[in-house]
Design an enzyme around this catalytic site. Structure first.
Site, short mmCIF file in Angstrom:
data_model
loop_
_atom_site.label_atom_id
_atom_site.label_comp_id
_atom_site.label_asym_id
_atom_site.label_seq_id
_atom_site.Cartn_x
_atom_site.Cartn_y
_atom_site.Cartn_z
N HIS A 12 0.83 -1.21 0.00
CA HIS A 12 0.00 0.00 0.00
C HIS A 12 0.86 1.25 0.00
O HIS A 12 2.06 1.20 0.31
CB HIS A 12 -0.92 0.02 1.24
CG HIS A 12 -2.10 -0.88 1.12
ND1 HIS A 12 -2.03 -2.23 1.39
CD2 HIS A 12 -3.38 -0.64 0.73
CE1 HIS A 12 -3.23 -2.77 1.19
NE2 HIS A 12 -4.06 -1.83 0.78
N LYS A 37 -0.68 4.97 4.75
CA LYS A 37 -1.62 4.06 5.41
C LYS A 37 -1.28 3.90 6.89
O LYS A 37 -0.11 3.73 7.24
CB LYS A 37 -1.60 2.70 4.70
CG LYS A 37 -2.64 1.75 5.22
CD LYS A 37 -2.86 0.59 4.28
CE LYS A 37 -3.87 -0.40 4.84
NZ LYS A 37 -5.16 0.20 5.18
N1 LIG Z 1 -12.55 -0.62 2.20
C1 LIG Z 1 -11.84 -0.18 1.18
O1 LIG Z 1 -12.01 -0.60 0.02
C2 LIG Z 1 -10.82 0.89 1.42
C3 LIG Z 1 -10.15 1.50 0.36
C4 LIG Z 1 -9.25 2.52 0.65
C5 LIG Z 1 -9.07 2.90 1.97
N2 LIG Z 1 -9.71 2.27 2.96
C6 LIG Z 1 -9.63 2.68 4.35
O2 LIG Z 1 -10.38 3.89 4.47
C7 LIG Z 1 -9.82 4.70 5.50
C8 LIG Z 1 -9.52 6.08 4.92
O3 LIG Z 1 -8.51 5.98 3.94
P1 LIG Z 1 -7.97 7.25 3.16
O4 LIG Z 1 -6.86 6.80 2.32
O5 LIG Z 1 -9.11 7.98 2.55
O6 LIG Z 1 -7.39 8.10 4.37
P2 LIG Z 1 -7.21 9.67 4.49
O7 LIG Z 1 -6.22 9.90 5.59
O8 LIG Z 1 -6.94 10.27 3.16
O9 LIG Z 1 -8.65 10.18 4.98
C9 LIG Z 1 -9.14 10.03 6.27
C10 LIG Z 1 -9.97 11.26 6.55
O10 LIG Z 1 -10.61 11.11 7.82
C11 LIG Z 1 -10.71 12.38 8.38
N3 LIG Z 1 -10.96 12.30 9.81
C12 LIG Z 1 -10.09 12.02 10.81
N4 LIG Z 1 -10.72 12.12 12.00
C13 LIG Z 1 -12.01 12.44 11.73
C14 LIG Z 1 -13.15 12.69 12.56
N5 LIG Z 1 -13.08 12.62 13.89
N6 LIG Z 1 -14.31 12.98 11.95
C15 LIG Z 1 -14.39 13.06 10.61
N7 LIG Z 1 -13.34 12.88 9.77
C16 LIG Z 1 -12.16 12.56 10.34
C17 LIG Z 1 -9.39 13.06 8.06
O11 LIG Z 1 -9.50 14.45 8.09
C18 LIG Z 1 -9.14 12.55 6.63
O12 LIG Z 1 -9.62 13.50 5.69
C19 LIG Z 1 -8.59 3.94 5.98
O13 LIG Z 1 -8.94 3.19 7.13
C20 LIG Z 1 -8.26 2.99 4.85
O14 LIG Z 1 -7.61 1.83 5.28
C21 LIG Z 1 -10.58 1.28 2.70
O1 LIG Z 2 -5.58 2.79 1.11
C1 LIG Z 2 -5.87 2.00 2.05
O2 LIG Z 2 -5.61 2.25 3.23
C2 LIG Z 2 -6.56 0.74 1.73
N1 LIG Z 2 -6.92 -0.03 2.70
C3 LIG Z 2 -7.67 -1.21 2.57
C4 LIG Z 2 -7.12 -2.28 3.49
O3 LIG Z 2 -6.60 -1.98 4.58
O4 LIG Z 2 -7.25 -3.44 3.14
C5 LIG Z 2 -7.84 -1.73 1.19
C6 LIG Z 2 -7.69 -0.79 0.09
C7 LIG Z 2 -6.86 0.44 0.32
#
Ligand SMILES: NC(=O)c1ccc[n+]([C@@H]2O[C@H](COP(=O)([O-])OP(=O)(O)OC[C@H]3O[C@@H](n4cnc5c(N)ncnc54)[C@H](O)[C@@H]3O)[C@@H](O)[C@H]2O)c1
Ligand SMILES: O=C(O)C1=N[C@H](C(=O)O)CCC1
Length: 265
Positions: free
Chosen positions: A154, A158
């Site tokens: 990643h 992250k």
């Molecule tokens: N399920 C999936 O397919 C998938 C894909 C990508 C990322 N993710 C996950 O999604 C999450 C976010 O990833 P990202 O890359 O967008 O991160 P990021 O750091 O770009 O965004 C996180 C956001 O959360 C906000 N935040 C923090 N505390 C907060 C609060 N108390 N209230 C509201 N907002 C708040 C931050 O300001 C930031 O803008 C991570 O846990 C990541 O692992 C999951």
């Molecule tokens: O960008 C991230 O953070 C992502 N998190 C997910 C994970 O923890 O599996 C999957 C996709 C991107």
């Protein structure tokens, strides 16, 4: 058709921005609010989101009570996401959580709450259809190959390691894999962490590099052969069809579902 009212937590994040675009462009969704840790009372249109009209709240209860969403999409951080999911359920709002890094105890607590409230809740470690297939194919392969190593890669911003996808993959593999401790019985790490994390004898290796988005390789080995199952997300748009189907499906559920493989046909 009735529109689904959506609130988004973490709208300015990498995933949040894509989710705002999805919720505001999708005809069957209405983006009613956003939850941020700053910008109270502003509108997303003041924050650089063109043609988007949604009030920003910093207090989750106020957000849910005043904007009355049907679904809260959470894309924040592990601690915040857990608190948001709990508060949403307590307020009769269905969570769709993409945030990763929840513990098993946290998942159990949310499941119990969702059941008590009779509300749907979807927790999806990976919304990309290709990643879900990678996990399912790995689960199938584990019936025939009990030696497996997971390498997840990643971007370097992250927070959690191993990734939610890697943990879910290992859990799914475990359902079919003969229980065994891999490698040489006398194997010793001469440098801590060299063999990665250990989940029931399987090893998970986490790579973090700028330039990456989300990638995972599942490597199976047996006498004279290896099998590699790999998925790559090259942008965050790749997650949005999974977010859409989750928002639609969570409205029909009365329990918690962990993993998109459980709702896709
Ligand atoms: N399920 C999936 O397919 C998938 C894909 C990508 C990322 N993710 C996950 O999604 C999450 C976010 O990833 P990202 O890359 O967008 O991160 P990021 O750091 O770009 O965004 C996180 C956001 O959360 C906000 N935040 C923090 N505390 C907060 C609060 N108390 N209230 C509201 N907002 C708040 C931050 O300001 C930031 O803008 C991570 O846990 C990541 O692992 C999951
Ligand atoms: O960008 C991230 O953070 C992502 N998190 C997910 C994970 O923890 O599996 C999957 C996709 C991107």
């Amino acid at each position: 058709m009735k529109t689904i009212k959506v609130a988004i937590a973490g709208p300015r994040g990498r995933m949040g921005k894509e989710a705002v675009a999805l919720a505001s462009n999708e005809e069957s969704f209405e983006l009613v609010s956003a939850l941020d840790h700053k910008n109270e009372g502003k509108n997303l249109s003041d924050l650089g989101f063109t043609d988007v009209d949604a009030t920003v709240f910093t207090d989750i209860e106020q957000c849910l009570i005043e904007s009355k969403p049907d679904v809260l999409i959470d894309l924040t951080t592990p601690e915040v996401g857990f608190k948001h999911a709990k508060t949403a359920l307590l307020n009769g709002v269905r969570p769709v959580v993409g945030t990763t890094g929840f513990t098993k105890e946290q998942l159990d607590e949310l499941k119990q709450m969702a059941e008590e409230k009779g509300l749907g809740c979807i927790i999806a470690p990976n919304f990309a259809i290709g990643a879900v297939l990678m996990m399912k194919f790995s689960q199938m392969a584990a019936k025939y190959f009990s030696d497996v190593e997971i390498i997840e890669m990643h971007h370097d911003q992250k927070l959690d390691a191993p990734s939610g996808t890697a943990v879910k993959t290992a859990e799914m593999i475990n359902e079919n894999r003969e229980n065994k401790s891999q490698g040489h019985p006398n194997e010793k790490e001469t440098m801590a962490g060299a063999r990665g994390a250990d989940l029931d004898g399987m090893h998970i290796h986490s790579v973090r590099l700028p330039g990456l988005i989300a990638h995972q390789q599942v490597l199976f080995g047996a006498d004279g052969q290896t099998l590699t199952i790999r998925h790559d997300s090259y942008n965050r748009q790749s997650f949005m069809s999974g977010v859409k189907v989750s928002v639609e499906t969570v409205m029909k559920l009365d329990t918690l579902v962990y993993g998109l493989e459980n709702i896709l046909d």
